[in-house]
Motif scaffolding. Structure first.
Motif, short mmCIF file in Angstrom:
data_model
loop_
_atom_site.label_atom_id
_atom_site.label_comp_id
_atom_site.label_asym_id
_atom_site.label_seq_id
_atom_site.Cartn_x
_atom_site.Cartn_y
_atom_site.Cartn_z
N ARG A 154 -25.46 7.66 -50.84
CA ARG A 154 -24.64 7.17 -50.21
C ARG A 154 -23.52 7.63 -49.46
NH1 ARG A 154 -19.64 5.42 -51.70
NH2 ARG A 154 -20.26 6.32 -53.69
N VAL A 155 -23.06 8.69 -50.25
CA VAL A 155 -22.00 9.54 -49.79
C VAL A 155 -22.76 10.76 -48.83
CG1 VAL A 155 -20.12 11.05 -50.19
CG2 VAL A 155 -20.46 9.13 -51.46
N PHE A 156 -22.41 10.75 -47.51
CA PHE A 156 -23.34 11.84 -46.75
C PHE A 156 -22.19 12.02 -45.65
CE2 PHE A 156 -26.30 12.82 -43.47
CZ PHE A 156 -27.02 13.75 -43.92
N THR A 157 -21.73 13.19 -45.55
CA THR A 157 -20.63 13.34 -44.46
C THR A 157 -21.05 14.70 -43.74
OG1 THR A 157 -18.93 14.50 -46.02
CG2 THR A 157 -18.87 12.18 -45.70
N LEU A 192 -30.45 15.42 -46.11
CA LEU A 192 -30.55 15.53 -44.72
C LEU A 192 -31.90 14.87 -44.07
CD1 LEU A 192 -29.47 15.88 -41.59
CD2 LEU A 192 -30.15 18.45 -42.03
N ALA A 193 -32.78 15.36 -44.74
CA ALA A 193 -34.34 14.94 -44.75
C ALA A 193 -34.55 13.38 -44.68
CB ALA A 193 -35.25 15.84 -45.33
N LEU A 194 -33.69 13.12 -46.01
CA LEU A 194 -33.86 11.55 -46.15
C LEU A 194 -32.99 10.57 -45.12
CD1 LEU A 194 -33.41 11.66 -50.00
CD2 LEU A 194 -35.49 10.73 -48.97
N HIS A 195 -32.02 11.13 -44.68
CA HIS A 195 -31.24 10.37 -43.85
C HIS A 195 -32.01 10.23 -42.41
CE1 HIS A 195 -27.41 8.61 -45.50
NE2 HIS A 195 -27.81 9.63 -46.50
N VAL A 196 -32.56 11.44 -42.08
CA VAL A 196 -33.43 11.45 -40.80
C VAL A 196 -34.52 10.34 -41.04
CG1 VAL A 196 -34.80 12.76 -39.25
CG2 VAL A 196 -32.69 13.78 -39.99
N MET A 197 -35.22 10.59 -42.08
CA MET A 197 -36.50 9.79 -42.38
C MET A 197 -36.19 8.09 -42.08
SD MET A 197 -38.87 9.74 -45.90
CE MET A 197 -40.04 8.69 -46.09
N LEU A 249 -26.71 16.60 -36.96
CA LEU A 249 -27.67 17.11 -37.21
C LEU A 249 -28.80 15.86 -37.52
CD1 LEU A 249 -27.03 20.07 -39.77
CD2 LEU A 249 -27.78 20.09 -37.52
N VAL A 250 -28.54 14.85 -37.80
CA VAL A 250 -29.20 13.67 -38.13
C VAL A 250 -29.52 13.24 -36.72
CG1 VAL A 250 -29.46 11.37 -38.75
CG2 VAL A 250 -28.23 12.87 -40.26
N LYS A 309 -35.84 24.23 -36.29
CA LYS A 309 -34.91 24.51 -37.38
C LYS A 309 -33.73 23.53 -37.08
CE LYS A 309 -36.55 29.00 -38.60
NZ LYS A 309 -35.97 30.53 -38.86
N LEU A 310 -33.44 22.78 -38.14
CA LEU A 310 -31.96 22.01 -37.95
C LEU A 310 -30.91 22.80 -38.67
CD1 LEU A 310 -32.93 18.30 -38.72
CD2 LEU A 310 -32.48 19.22 -36.40
N GLY A 311 -29.91 23.05 -38.13
CA GLY A 311 -28.85 24.10 -38.65
C GLY A 311 -28.77 25.05 -38.40
N GLY A 312 -29.82 25.86 -37.27
CA GLY A 312 -29.50 27.17 -36.87
C GLY A 312 -30.26 28.01 -37.52
N LYS A 313 -30.24 29.17 -37.23
CA LYS A 313 -31.26 30.20 -37.50
C LYS A 313 -30.98 30.50 -39.12
CE LYS A 313 -31.72 35.25 -36.92
NZ LYS A 313 -31.20 36.55 -36.45
#
Length: 835
Positions: A28-31, A65-70, A36-37, A182-186
């Motif tokens: 629920r808390v995702f800031t 992050l994966a769950l919020h994208v999904m 990236l999403v 890659k999400l988030g950079g190298k």
């Protein structure tokens, strides 16, 4: 749920229930991850097929992050019900991975066929797009005895045209030869910003209030999502001050959710998973791990500096580092190796740094400081990325004699003064070859840094300690033979320096009478011992004080004498500084042509002797003259050039002062948004280098901008804060000026009693510090306030006194204003005798 023991992994049964119970929900808390999403959703939805890798350290929020994208609406729309999440932490090898995929796809195994064949057939025949989220893929990748089988499986899935993949994995490298996005950079998923970490913390613990202490704690945690989450959970039960105290004592041991020990509920458990991964792949890394965990800055330019920091690592250094990056314990940021704070703290408890490591680190930094380039700007750029490491090694270990010169080198950079102070404090606890004299030198340096940073009371205490040391030595010396007493012939010079430094501190606090007394005493002492440089310095400072107090004839006399003295002893820099001050004096008297001439000459002389700082200061003063003459384009040009010069030589204070002056120019032109921008940025820069006076001056100017826009509550807030800061650092002039401005706000709002109170208090303070100009301005404002209340006799008295004072100090313009007001009152009285 993890398959182990005597049971064969191929024959073990992974049920649908096992998988679902190991699958978390989107938090629920995702800031702080919205961008990236969005990026991940766009990749999945705009392409026919996408393969995303979310990499990084444990506890960085990869799964979240994966769950919020999904679960995003656009992803749901594209993939419908064919979105599958597979928790790979319960799947240690390729066969169990296949079994897990079959379970979440709800595919049964037909008799006579194996799982791989059925999975392959299903994926090949699918007409609808499929999204597979393979979470915590490091478990099968690093625990499998047949890593090639894992690679072949993931590459086979990748080749299926309808399948998109989101892979989350500890470390900086995804599996196989696949071109992962890659999400988030190298270097993988970054920590949260301070703002996002604060928002997350307060969402979990809404009873906690925003504060500097909370921000400091979040920075201590490096804004690492898991650490922030666990600390916020604790804050629902414990006050913030208790958490801060416990963090200092217990570190990551406190970051756990009650008695649970999973990777999502215990910081230590999460880090241990990465340590175990590393140990299984590269056991030799343990030799270097303590060193990396000890350094808060990590290792800047690691390919060059790490072999020097730890020359006994061996020839396989690069391979060892790559293995550590793959474990997620360290990451590469630009050209630096870094370790997040919670990981650092835990590793230090498990693998503490040895004395051998400490010797290597201190030796490296002594050599670095002793071999800096001559260009101060280049040297500062080199040190910038090492400052926390330098502070740590010279405060947490006992500095040795060979370190002292390196410490003095570090103390030459004003930008690093906040880090220098604790180093000097540590140095005062050591015994040096110079005995008491070295301690005195350190205390003088510490006092100068403190007064520069606005810690005036503490600076005075340091000077008093030096005086006590000399006094004690005198008492002991009376009982020594004459030849032993000769070693203390510099006592008088030390005491003279004490008086001079005390004079500087009083001067910075606008306590001019005390400053004059100290500089005069110091000058007399320097004359008695024949120290001509000390005499010239004192004359110079006395001249500056006369300037500020509008005592122009005395200022010219002192500065001219000082310049002659500097010339006599061959101190060209000191002589040129006096010429510069004489130019500033002409500027204060509105004698702009003479001011420009002297400042231009001073600038030329500074350039001739290679003093870039002095030249930049003259350029800034010339810009100020344009500002005072209303020549705003020329002022902006000069101040901008001066700012560039200051930045070029690494003088952050001068650059910030130019930025503040540019804000004032925009303010005078009514360009309030640009003024706000410049002044806010200048305030940030002043705060960054620890210059509290500059930050307070910016606050005062910001209050003026709000005032001019009629934003009286915001102006009051800024000016009240500025006044508090001026009082805190002992700047009575600045505090009194804020009082005057607050009086103006009350006056404009018709709040005349409050205005009278502020103007009266301000006048008293100005008279106390001997500033006649501002005292006269307050008298003028008091006269205007009496007039607005129809108190004409009182108004006449105040305006007359103000006019006389303005005339006395040579400010004819303000004297004329007072005379005009007096004439108007007299005219009004003559027309209405009853008044």
């Amino acid at each position: 749920m993890v398959l182990a023991g005597g049971e064969s992994r191929q024959n073990a049964t992974m049920t649908y229930e096992n998988i679902k119970l190991a699958t978390p929900t989107a938090p629920r808390v995702f800031t702080g991850r919205d961008n990236l999403v969005t990026e991940g959703v766009e990749m999945l939805c705009k392409k026919g097929q996408a393969h995303l890798a979310i990499l990084g350290a444990g506890g960085m929020g990869k799964t979240s992050l994966a769950l919020h994208v999904m679960e995003h609406a656009d992803v749901r729309k594209k993939f419908q019900e064919k979105r599958y999440f597979l928790p790979c932490e319960v799947l240690p090898d390729a066969p169990s991975l296949i079994q897990g995929l079959l379970q979440i796809l709800k595919i049964s195994i037909s008799e006579g066929k194996d799982g791989y064949e059925i999975l392959e057939s299903y994926l090949q025949s699918s007409q609808e797009p499929i999204l597979l989220v393979l979470d915590n893929f490091e478990t099968p990748w690093y625990s499998s005895e047949n890593q090639k089988a894992i690679q072949n499986l993931i590459e086979k899935i990748h080749d299926q045209g309808k399948v998109s993949i989101i892979l989350t994995m500890r470390g900086g490298k995804a599996v196989g030869d696949i071109e992962w996005d890659k999400l988030g950079g190298k270097s993988g998923l970054p920590p949260l910003t301070l703002r996002a970490a604060r928002e997350a913390f307060l969402s979990i613990s809404p009873a906690t209030k925003e504060s500097e202490e909370l921000d400091a704690l979040l920075n201590e945690l490096d804004c690492m999502p898991l650490a922030v989450f666990l600390m916020a959970q604790l804050s629902k039960r414990l006050p913030l001050e208790v958490l801060i105290k416990n963090w200092a004592k217990s570190k990551t041991d406190m970051l756990r959710n009650e008695n649970q020990d999973s990777r999502l509920t215990s910081m230590n458990t999460s880090i241990d998973l990465s340590l175990n991964m590393l140990a299984s792949q590269e056991s030799g890394s343990i030799r270097i791990l303590p060193l990396l965990a000890y350094l808060p800055n990590g290792v800047p330019f690691w390919t060059l500096n790490l072999p020097q920091l730890s020359p006994d690592i061996g020839n396989d250094l690069e391979m060892t580092i790559l293995a550590m990056i793959d474990s997620g314990l360290i990451y590469e940021e630009s050209t630096s190796l870094r370790m997040l704070s919670p990981i650092r703290e835990y590793v230090q408890t498990k693998y503490p740094v040895t004395q051998h490591h400490l010797d290597q680190i201190s030796s490296f930094y002594v050599q670095l400081l002793q071999n800096l380039p001559q260009s101060k700007l280049e040297a500062q750029d080199i040190l910038e990325v090492h400052t926390a490491n330098i502070s740590t090694i010279f405060t947490e270990t006992a500095p040795q004699q060979g370190h002292l010169e390196a410490i003095y080198c570090f103390s030459k950079f004003t930008k690093f003064y906040p880090q220098t102070l604790p180093i000097l404090e540590k140095a005062l606890t050591q015994e040096w070859n110079g005995e008491q004299q070295e301690h005195i030198n350190i205390r003088f340096l510490k006092a100068r840094i403190m007064q520069w940073m606005g810690y005036h009371k503490q600076a005075i205490l340091e000077i008093q300690k030096i005086e006590t040391t000399v006094g004690d030595a005198k008492s002991r010396r009376r009982y020594l033979p004459n030849e032993a007493q000769d070693g203390w012939k510099t006592e008088a010079e030390i005491l003279a320096k004490c008086d001079k430094e005390m004079g500087v501190i009083y001067y910075r606090q606008s306590e001019y009478s005390q400053a004059v007394e100290k500089f005069t005493d110091a000058k007399t002492q320097f004359e008695n011992i024949g120290n001509e440089l000390g005499v010239a310095d004192c004359l110079h400072k006395l001249g500056e004080i006369h300037c500020i107090q509008s005592q122009y004839s005395q200022a010219v006399e002192k500065l001219t004498d000082a310049r002659t003295q500097f010339d006599k002893i061959g101190d060209h820099r000191g002589a040129t500084q006096c010429l510069q001050r004489l130019g500033d004096l002409h500027s204060m008297k509105n004698e702009y042509s003479q001011a420009v001439e002297k400042l231009t000459n001073a600038r030329t002389l500074f350039e001739k002797i290679g003093d870039q700082l002095g030249a930049a200061q003259c350029l800034g003063s010339l810009g100020h003259i344009h500002y005072m003459r209303g020549e705003y384009p020329q002022a902006i040009e000069k101040l901008t050039d001066a700012k560039i010069q200051f930045e070029k030589i690494g003088d952050q204070l001068g650059a910030a002062q130019c930025l503040r002056s540019l804000g004032d120019v925009h303010y005078m032109q009514g360009e309030y948004p640009r003024a706000m921008e410049k002044l806010t940025n200048a305030k940030i820069q002043f705060e960054k280098i620890g210059h509290q006076l500059g930050a307070a001056q910016c606050l005062r100017s910001l209050g003026d901008v709000h005032y001019m826009q009629g934003e009286y509550p915001r102006a009051m807030e800024k000016l009240t804060d500025a006044r508090s800061q001026f009082e805190k650092i002992g700047d009575q002039l600045g505090a009194a000026q804020c009082l005057t401005r607050l009086g103006n706000i009350h006056y404009d709002q018709g709040e005349y009693p409050q205005a009278m109170e502020k103007f009266t208090d301000a006048r008293t303070q100005f008279e106390k510090i001997g500033n006649q100009l501002w005292a006269a301005c307050c008298l003028q404002s008091l006269g205007d306030t009496h007039y607005m209340q129809c108190e004409y006799p009182e108004a006449i008295e105040k305006l007359t006194n103000a006019k006389n004072l303005f005339e006395k100090i040579g400010n004819q313009n303000r004297a004329a204003e007072c005379l005009e007001s007096l004439d108007y009152i007299q005219l009004k009285l003559s027309m209405s005798p009853t008044l």
